[in-house]
Design a protein around this motif. Structure first.
Motif, short mmCIF file in Angstrom:
data_model
loop_
_atom_site.label_atom_id
_atom_site.label_comp_id
_atom_site.label_asym_id
_atom_site.label_seq_id
_atom_site.Cartn_x
_atom_site.Cartn_y
_atom_site.Cartn_z
N LEU A 208 0.86 -1.11 0.08
CA LEU A 208 0.09 -0.11 -0.06
C LEU A 208 0.78 1.32 0.02
N LYS A 209 1.73 1.22 0.78
CA LYS A 209 2.89 2.49 0.72
C LYS A 209 3.75 2.61 -0.52
N ALA A 210 3.80 1.48 -1.38
CA ALA A 210 4.55 1.63 -2.73
C ALA A 210 3.22 2.36 -3.64
N ALA A 211 2.11 1.92 -3.58
CA ALA A 211 1.09 2.50 -4.31
C ALA A 211 1.02 3.75 -3.98
N GLN A 212 1.10 4.51 -2.83
CA GLN A 212 0.91 5.77 -2.51
C GLN A 212 2.02 6.57 -3.00
N ILE A 213 3.17 5.90 -2.91
CA ILE A 213 4.38 6.66 -3.43
C ILE A 213 4.15 6.98 -5.04
N ASP A 214 3.55 6.11 -5.62
CA ASP A 214 3.26 6.14 -7.00
C ASP A 214 2.13 7.03 -7.43
N GLY A 218 -6.39 7.08 -2.63
CA GLY A 218 -7.22 6.24 -1.67
C GLY A 218 -8.10 5.59 -2.30
N PHE A 219 -9.09 6.10 -2.85
CA PHE A 219 -10.07 5.25 -3.62
C PHE A 219 -9.43 4.25 -4.65
N ARG A 220 -8.42 4.72 -5.53
CA ARG A 220 -7.93 3.68 -6.24
C ARG A 220 -7.25 2.73 -5.81
N ILE A 221 -6.42 2.96 -4.43
CA ILE A 221 -5.80 1.88 -3.97
C ILE A 221 -6.78 0.80 -3.46
N TYR A 222 -8.06 1.29 -2.75
CA TYR A 222 -8.94 0.20 -2.38
C TYR A 222 -9.70 -0.81 -3.55
#
Length: 312
Positions: A208-214, A218-222
């Motif tokens: 999840l942290k890697a996705a945030q760095i990219d 939040g909606f797309r991560i979930y």
């Protein structure tokens, strides 16, 4: 040249104590296994057999073929008035879709909120899970008092001055099934929340942290990462909720007693009423077999998908 002979090594025979230790788990499990075979699968087969007989007040061994099923579904297709079986099937569709859908949606939302490391998480988790500790009878009686226009919410708001408020779903044949949905969702959504929360806590935070760095929102991560990972939890929750919806009986009886006018009947109430009150045991058994087929149609694909995943 001298010949050398080798003496075969003789393995010591297992003693009585070792044999007893190996057989002890089977001995302990044998009584419960026998009881399950007799009182679960045995009575399932007995119910299937009764559905093909002409049983009335008491079980009969005289076969009648598909007469009970034909009678059951012929009632369904009568145009006027609709039968109790038609009402039961319609209510089952309404209750099942809303109950399963709302419980899964609300449970996922609560789990996501609690996963944000908020304060008093333990207290809130206990509050949401507490209704699951109550029996369906207690839940039904409590919501019956709360939704009764002469006792509960409507009467309370009238006393404080909001005299224009009216909520008579419990007495309305059209909306009474939705009161069952409300009570069922209130009791079970916390349990579904706990399932999703356990699944969320098992996701690797580094992903999840890697996705945030990219730069993912939040909606797309979930939507792209978390929910696909929770697929096994979704399947498990769906199976549990569907099973509970199909066999719902005590909640409906305690909340509505099947009324008004039988408008809140579910297949479980139909089966009980026709088997033990209307002296049509074969018809009641046929409805029970149809309920079993519905549960089987849901569980078998789930088991197949799980076994397929393990095989991969």
């Amino acid at each position: 040249m001298a010949l050398t002979t080798t003496t075969p090594v003789v393995q010591p025979r297992a003693g009585f104590r070792e044999k007893l230790q190996d057989a002890l788990p089977k001995i302990v499990l044998a009584p419960s296994f026998a009881l399950i075979v007799v009182f679960v699968y045995g009575f399932i087969l007995w119910t299937v057999f009764l559905s093909f007989t002409n049983s009335k007040d008491f079980p009969s061994t005289q076969l009648a073929g598909w007469a009970s099923y034909q009678k059951l579904w012929n009632w369904t297709f009568e145009s006027n008035p609709p039968s109790n079986w038609y009402t039961s099937i319609t209510n089952m569709a309404i209750y099942g879709v809303l109950y399963v859908g709302i419980c899964m949606g609300l449970g996922l939302l609560l789990a996501i909120l609690l996963d944000q490391k908020i304060r008093a998480e333990g207290f809130l988790r206990t509050v949401y899970l507490y209704p699951m500790a109550l029996s369906m009878i207690v839940t039904g009686v409590a919501w019956k008092w709360f939704l009764d226009p002469s006792l509960g919410l409507e009467q309370t708001l009238h006393r404080i001055g909001w005299t224009s408020f009216h909520f008579g779903w419990l007495k309305d044949p059209t909306f009474v099934i939705y009161t069952v949905v409300i009570a069922g969702v209130w009791q079970t959504s916390g349990f579904v929340m706990a399932m999703f929360l356990a699944g969320l806590r098992g996701i690797d935070s580094e992903m999840l942290k890697a996705a945030q760095i990219d730069g993912a929102s939040g909606f797309r991560i979930y939507w792209r990462i978390v929910i696909p990972i929770l697929r096994p939890v979704f399947l498990s929750a769906f199976i549990v909720l569907t099973h509970m919806a199909i066999k719902s009986y005590d909640l409906v009886v305690a909340l509505t007693s099947g009324g008004p006018g039988g408008s809140a009947w579910l297949p479980s109430l139909f089966m009980n009423d026709y088997s033990f009150k209307r002296s049509q045991m074969a018809v009641g058994s046929a409805s029970a077999v149809i309920m079993l087929m519905a549960i089987t149609a849901i569980i078998v694909p789930y088991l197949y998908s799980e076994l397929r995943e393990k095989a991969r």
